[in-house]
Design an enzyme around this catalytic site. Sequence first.
Site: not given
Ligand code: NAP
Length: 246
Positions: A141, A155
């Site tokens: 991130s 985080y």
């Molecule tokens: P999201 O929409 O909240 O989706 C999270 C995903 O991770 C879901 O598929 C969830 O499964 C799964 N998950 C959560 N906890 C888990 C666990 N303990 N074991 C296995 N799977 C788990 O998140 P996102 O925004 O796509 O984020 C994905 C990645 O990108 C993360 O590493 C996050 O830190 C990073 N990121 C995101 C952003 C942003 O602005 N969105 C920015 C920078 C980095 P369920 O559907 O079963 O809950």
Amino acid sequence: MHVLITGGSRGIGAATARLCAERGWDVTINYVSNAEAAAKVVAEVEALGARAAAVQADMGELGAAEALFDAAEAALGPVKGFVNNAGVVAKASMLADMAPERVKRLIDVNVTGAILALREAARRMPTDRGGPGGSIVNVSSAASRLGSPATYVDYAASKGAIDTLTIGMAQELGRSGVRVNCVRPGIVETEIHMDSHGFDRAAKAGPSLPMGRAGRPEEIAEAIVWLLSDAASYTSGALLDVAGGR
Ligand code: NAP
């Protein structure tokens, strides 16, 4: 070609699963609790002509990575692409006000879980261990370089660990036919922000960002899928910012 994506049921992981299917990958997605969302992604991947599987595993639990890779290989064969994407945030706050349990759980999933998932990939993918070689993309991130003060420094620190891991593992696996990179998204339109802010942070912050908007999950997926592909054959150890100039 088989790609395994942790946290593939929603957000960036789900967009990556769809794009991988379009580019010729069979896809295993992992999820923790939302079986309905996982089933939807499986159906979308299959509709694009690829094979798909969904595997439930809590990446914050010891033993999850080994079970996940076993199930993925049993379903779709050796893993040649691995997207280490599952990650969590927690309620925005000052460090002084965070409960120890929250910090522990966040580190269990984002750091210990990601390291043990990478360990599993490092045991199975290298050509000198009988694996197919391939490409690993860690999802970090922009928080790792911004620090996220008064929001979630725990985080941000967890993503710093992902950056460091990428640098070390790219060198460890460099002669074993496995490239290791990471993508550092900025603020992206996913549901993750409800967990930290309780509102659609991406929509609210959009106008203040350098490009006047947040990113879309599909825009992060493009970078991940490129790093997975042979088009990135000499890219390893890269920390690729996909943050719209932030
Ligand atoms: P999201 O929409 O909240 O989706 C999270 C995903 O991770 C879901 O598929 C969830 O499964 C799964 N998950 C959560 N906890 C888990 C666990 N303990 N074991 C296995 N799977 C788990 O998140 P996102 O925004 O796509 O984020 C994905 C990645 O990108 C993360 O590493 C996050 O830190 C990073 N990121 C995101 C952003 C942003 O602005 N969105 C920015 C920078 C980095 P369920 O559907 O079963 O809950």
